[in-house]
Design an enzyme around this catalytic site. Structure first.
Site, short mmCIF file in Angstrom:
data_model
loop_
_atom_site.label_atom_id
_atom_site.label_comp_id
_atom_site.label_asym_id
_atom_site.label_seq_id
_atom_site.Cartn_x
_atom_site.Cartn_y
_atom_site.Cartn_z
N GLU A 42 0.85 -1.19 0.00
CA GLU A 42 0.00 0.00 0.00
C GLU A 42 0.89 1.25 0.00
OE1 GLU A 42 -2.83 0.35 3.20
OE2 GLU A 42 -3.81 2.05 2.26
N GLY A 51 3.46 2.52 10.67
CA GLY A 51 3.18 1.75 11.89
C GLY A 51 2.98 0.27 11.62
N ALA A 52 2.09 -0.03 10.69
CA ALA A 52 1.75 -1.42 10.43
C ALA A 52 0.92 -1.49 9.16
CB ALA A 52 0.95 -2.01 11.59
N GLU A 87 -2.24 -3.81 7.10
CA GLU A 87 -3.34 -4.77 7.31
C GLU A 87 -3.47 -5.85 6.24
OE1 GLU A 87 -3.78 -1.43 6.48
OE2 GLU A 87 -5.43 -1.20 5.06
N ASN A 88 -2.39 -6.22 5.53
CA ASN A 88 -2.47 -7.25 4.50
C ASN A 88 -3.36 -8.41 4.92
OD1 ASN A 88 -0.12 -5.82 3.35
ND2 ASN A 88 0.95 -6.81 5.05
N HIS A 91 -6.39 -1.71 15.33
CA HIS A 91 -6.65 -0.98 14.09
C HIS A 91 -6.46 -1.89 12.87
CE1 HIS A 91 -6.62 2.67 11.47
NE2 HIS A 91 -5.85 1.91 10.73
N GLU A 92 -5.34 -2.58 12.83
CA GLU A 92 -5.08 -3.44 11.66
C GLU A 92 -6.07 -4.59 11.62
OE1 GLU A 92 -3.29 -1.92 9.73
OE2 GLU A 92 -2.23 -0.63 11.14
N HIS A 101 -9.38 -3.51 10.20
CA HIS A 101 -9.35 -3.33 8.74
C HIS A 101 -9.87 -4.56 8.01
CE1 HIS A 101 -7.84 0.53 7.60
NE2 HIS A 101 -6.67 0.42 8.16
N1 B3K Z 1 -3.02 1.07 5.65
C1 B3K Z 1 -1.71 1.21 6.26
C2 B3K Z 1 -1.02 2.46 5.86
C3 B3K Z 1 -0.35 2.38 4.55
C4 B3K Z 1 0.50 3.59 4.30
C5 B3K Z 1 1.09 3.59 2.95
N2 B3K Z 1 2.01 4.69 2.77
C6 B3K Z 1 -1.78 1.11 7.74
C7 B3K Z 1 -3.06 1.51 8.34
O1 B3K Z 1 -3.55 2.60 8.20
O2 B3K Z 1 -3.64 0.70 9.01
ZN ZN Z 2 -5.51 2.01 8.77
#
Ligand code: B3K
Ligand code: ZN
Length: 870
Positions: free
Chosen positions: A122, A262-263, A265-266, A298-299, A302
């Site tokens: 991402e 930070g992290a 969410e794959n 949070h992840e 998602h």
């Molecule tokens: N979705 C990712 C953030 C991706 C950032 C890319 N530059 C983490 C999050 O918001 O949970």
């Molecule tokens: Zn997020």
């Protein structure tokens, strides 16, 4: 060629889509070969060319339906296939690319972190792996086979379920993963390496067993329990509050040391910055623990808001991020203190998000124009986005909001949706009209509410006159009126809350709907002139201007039922004191704090047992950066002088109280429950004042030496530096010697060094860039040392000789080629020159011009510099 912008209004459905993708990775740190076989479908019968996204790869071959294909053109960003001859609306493509993870310092696509290999896709990292329709509205089923040296990479992970594996005779092995849920390329993930694994299980509410696996660097198992517990807590909470259950049989989290944010969410395989996984009492502070819990949650959240329902295009990012932040905020509030969480979130919004609105990067939560998508993972999209969801929640109430969520998910599951889809579901499920409310998605900037009141003794009527205005922002000159939920309560001077009748009717909710430029709300009968509590709980992300006098604020501080209101009234008192004293300072007059204010603080402290968490927050002096946001033009030196003065004056005035309570709240045994955390943070707050009295050195040194956890250790260490105590150098050396091999812990030390109030802290920071624990390619180290110096140490970064700016520009020039995404984060303080005096402005602009002229300027930096110098 200058990078080109994309506009939201130009969204077009893709001409082609990809339903299935089979990826084969022959992993080697120096050179990895990727074979990507995709099943392509033509959606637009007229289309004759297929344009795939991808960096200028070293690539080996392309086959179409198994036959070598040569009708293509390649440039820096894409591969375009000429398909005029092809009369098929479905075909197979095979593309072979070569990558070099070990040399990939951008930490996007496939890269090396320590000894492991991992991915970050991402927003648009997948195109660094292979040519692809790398856009979130192309959803495909992924099968991934990974082949690698078994010794080096015993664990081979990807999304979904492990369906096959085997050994090869040359010491290599392979694993094949299949993800049953179609997903966009940005959710793809791969990890290979050697780890310690913490395993657990979770039984979902429908009775399915989910295997939970947490992968950490060898030797770190003793720092993994908290993250695992947080994951289980999140899974349970999402079932209870949102009725959402996990959908795969396995959920994996991998912690890596080199990570840009930070992290991530794959699907089924979250990859985390190790900062948001690893914790034990010796290495992590209470705040670290809470941050880990929040990010894990949070992840996880998602999985439904982001993965099952994803975004149609990147302009819709807030659809998943705003909503998921709202959800993680609710999780933290339901499982911890709602008031503390609200206050911390509001602080972030008021300082960082309002500052973004006032900067060249101002944008709506759903931006209209983007050059580099990574530049839009912002507090505006995330935190203001969450505030917009929170306002919908306030307008609808929990029950209708949940009905809206159900409808939103039912209608959009398995698809790529828009913000409009979300609002429309909320509207239809609740029957509440959100037409005007939708403007929050398209209008940028911080609205201002100017409120005045009047009381009529004859008719016993109290009127609130409310005017709204949103000042122009750099991206958008003309503004419209918003629908602003304004939560109010009225107190009489003795602190009793009034029953309200609004415009002649019982006022059951406490939310006024502000929708026009000017509006008057009439309450009667009101028997005495009340003290209004306005914008309670920060019911909308706006600035409030009401002519409170100190007496009224003290009434609210003492009597308001709501903790947030009490905190907020002290913030306004503090702001008044700061403004007044800054003026004194600028006119070279003596500084002073009003005795009413000091008495109010004393009263709070004496009654700390009423609410220890709230008392701590109220008595924690805002940081310099928080104070800075009260001013249009920031005086970095003045703010430091006045804040110091406030700290010392309060400290000496209440010294006996602080000392008594400090001694009273010391505890020997370390626990991590809410009560113990509250007590520790109250205790450290007391110390933070005592540090600035004549007892400072003795108490702080003792605190450090007796500490049995990182929260206390760090509190003492940072106070020793902030108050420039005699024990400082000894403690810093002790800490360094103990933790030099642990980058994550050393980040705390780097940050303390970078924010020292000393004269030549820039010299120190320069030296520390050579420290053996520092690593220029590690984003955590950079943020701790360079980020803290430029973003948190205002007087040092804004040295009037421009040395701070030159330092940052030199670093950005290096980062421009090694890691543009981090460069674009670190440049922020520099593009905000408009907030400083003209001498500093000139120097800052000069720095930006020097950067603009750098060869091969990245899109990330280009976008920000362009906007700033416009
Ligand atoms: N979705 C990712 C953030 C991706 C950032 C890319 N530059 C983490 C999050 O918001 O949970
Ligand atoms: Zn997020």
């Amino acid at each position: 060629m200058l990078p080109k912008a994309k506009y939201r209004k130009d969204y077009k459905q893709p001409d082609f889509t990809i339903s299935d993708i089979f990826l084969e990775f022959f992993l080697e740190a120096k050179q990895t070969k990727v074979i990507a076989k995709t099943l392509v479908h033509k959606l637009n019968p007229e289309a004759t060319t297929l344009r795939l996204d991808g960096h200028s790869f070293q690539f080996v071959s392309i086959k179409l339906n198994d036959v070598a294909f040569t009708q293509y053109q390649q440039d820096n960003e894409s591969l375009t296939l000429e398909l005029t001859e092809l009369n098929m609306d479905k075909f197979e493509l095979e593309i072979v690319t070569l990558l070099s993870p070990a040399n990939n310092t951008s930490l996007q696509g496939l890269y090396q972190s320590g000894e492991a290999l991992c991915t970050q896709c991402e927003a648009e990292g997948f195109r660094q792996i292979t040519y692809m329709l790398d856009r979130p509205d192309v959803l495909a089923r992924y099968t991934t086979r990974i082949i690698a040296d078994k010794n080096r990479y015993p664990f081979l992970l990807s999304n979904g379920n492990r369906i096959r594996q085997g050994e090869l005779d040359n010491g290599y092995h392979w694993v094949e993963w299949q993800d049953p849920f179609p997903k966009p390329s940005y959710l793809f993930a791969l990890v290979a390496g050697d780890f310690d694994v913490l395993r657990d299980t979770f039984i979902t509410k429908s009775g399915r067993e989910v295997a939970l696996e947490l992968y950490v660097d060898k030797g770190n198992l003793n720092r993994a329990d908290w993250a695992m517990a947080s994951l289980k807590k999140s899974m349970k909470w999402d079932e209870e509050r949102f009725d959402l259950e996990y959908d795969l049989d396995i959920y994996m989290i991998v912690a890596v040391d080199f990570f840009n944010m930070g992290a991530m969410e794959n699907k089924g395989l979250n990859i985390f910055n190790s900062k948001f996984v690893l914790a034990n009492p010796q290495t992590a502070t209470d705040n670290d623990y809470l941050d880990i819990e929040r990010v894990i949650a949070h992840e996880y959240f998602h999985n439904w808001t982001g993965n099952r329902v994803t975004c149609r295009d990147w302009f819709q990012l807030s659809l998943k991020e705003g909503l998921t932040v709202f959800r993680d905020q609710e999780f933290s509030s339901d499982t911890g203190s709602r008031t503390v969480n609200r206050i911390n979130n509001v602080k972030l919004l008021r300082t960082v998000q309002f500052a973004e609105d006032a900067s060249p990067m101002a944008h709506a939560i759903r931006p209209e124009k983007v050059i580099e998508m990574n530049n839009f993972y912002t507090v505006t999209v995330y935190e203001k986005g969450a505030e917009v969801i929170r306002m919908i929640h306030s307008l609808l109430g929990e029950e209708k909001f949940q009905a809206g969520m159900k409808l939103y998910i039912a209608e959009n599951d398995g698809t790529a949706a828009t913000c409009e889809d979300f609002v429309s579901a909320m509207e239809r499920a609740s029957g509440i009209d959100l037409t005007q409310f939708r403007r929050w998605y398209s209008q940028s900037g911080t609205p201002e509410l100017t409120i005045t009141d009047e009381y009529d003794t004859n008719t016993l009527t109290y009127r609130l006159k409310v005017a709204q205005i949103t000042p122009p922002t750099q991206d958008q000159m003309d503004k419209v009126n918003l629908h602003i939920p304004l939560r109010v309560a009225l107190y009489d001077v003795d602190g009793a809350k009034q029953e309200l009748q609004l415009n002649g009717e019982r006022f059951a909710s406490d939310v006024l709907n502000v929708t026009q430029y000017e509006q008057t709300f009439e309450f009667s009968p009101i028997y005495k002139r009340p003290v209004p509590a306005l914008l309670c709980e920060f019911s909308a992300p706006v600035k409030l201007d009401f002519p409170y006098n100190n007496e009224q604020l003290i009434t609210l501080m003492k009597f308001a039922e709501n903790g947030f209101v009490r905190w907020d009234s002290v913030q306004m008192l503090l702001a008044n004191e700061l403004r007044q004293n800054l003026q004194y300072h600028q006119q070279q007059q003596e500084l002073q704090l009003s005795s009413a204010f000091l008495a109010a603080l004393q009263n709070l402290l004496e009654n700390y047992q009423q609410d220890i968490e709230l008392t701590t927050l109220i008595l924690t002096l805002p940081k310099e950066t928080e104070f800075a946001e009260l001013f249009k033009t920031i005086d970095p030196v003045g703010i430091r002088v006045v804040r110091n003065f406030m700290q010392k004056t309060i400290a000496n005035h209440l010294k006996d109280h602080f000392l008594r309570l400090y001694n009273h709240t010391r505890t020997e045994n370390y626990q991590l429950d809410r009560e113990s955390i509250a007590l520790r943070s109250f205790n450290n707050m007391c110390l933070s004042y005592l540090a600035f009295t004549d007892l400072g050195n003795i108490l702080v040194a003792k605190h450090y030496n007796h500490a049995n956890n990182m929260t206390d250790t760090l509190a003492a260490l940072s106070l020793a530096a902030q108050a420039q105590l005699a024990c400082r150098d000894g403690l810093l050396a002790d800490f360094e010697q103990k933790w030099q091999d642990d980058g994550l812990v050393m980040d705390k030390w780097f940050a303390i060094q970078a924010t020292r109030p000393d004269e030549n802290v820039l010299g120190l920071v320069n030296q520390l860039m050579e420290h053996p624990s520092f690593n220029f390619n590690n984003p955590n180290r950079l943020r701790a040392l360079v980020g803290s110096f430029c973003g948190q140490n205002l007087p040092a970064f804004h040295m009037i000789d421009g040395s701070g700016y030159r330092f940052l520009v030199d670093i950005l020039i290096r980062l421009n080629s090694s890691n543009p995404q981090i460069a674009a984060r670190l440049i922020e303080p520099l593009i905000r020159f408009a907030r400083y005096d003209s001498q500093r402005q000139t120097l800052m602009k000069r720095g930006l011009e020097r950067l603009r002229d750098v060869e091969n300027l990245s899109r990330d930096l280009f976008e920000k510099i362009e906007k700033a110098l416009q």
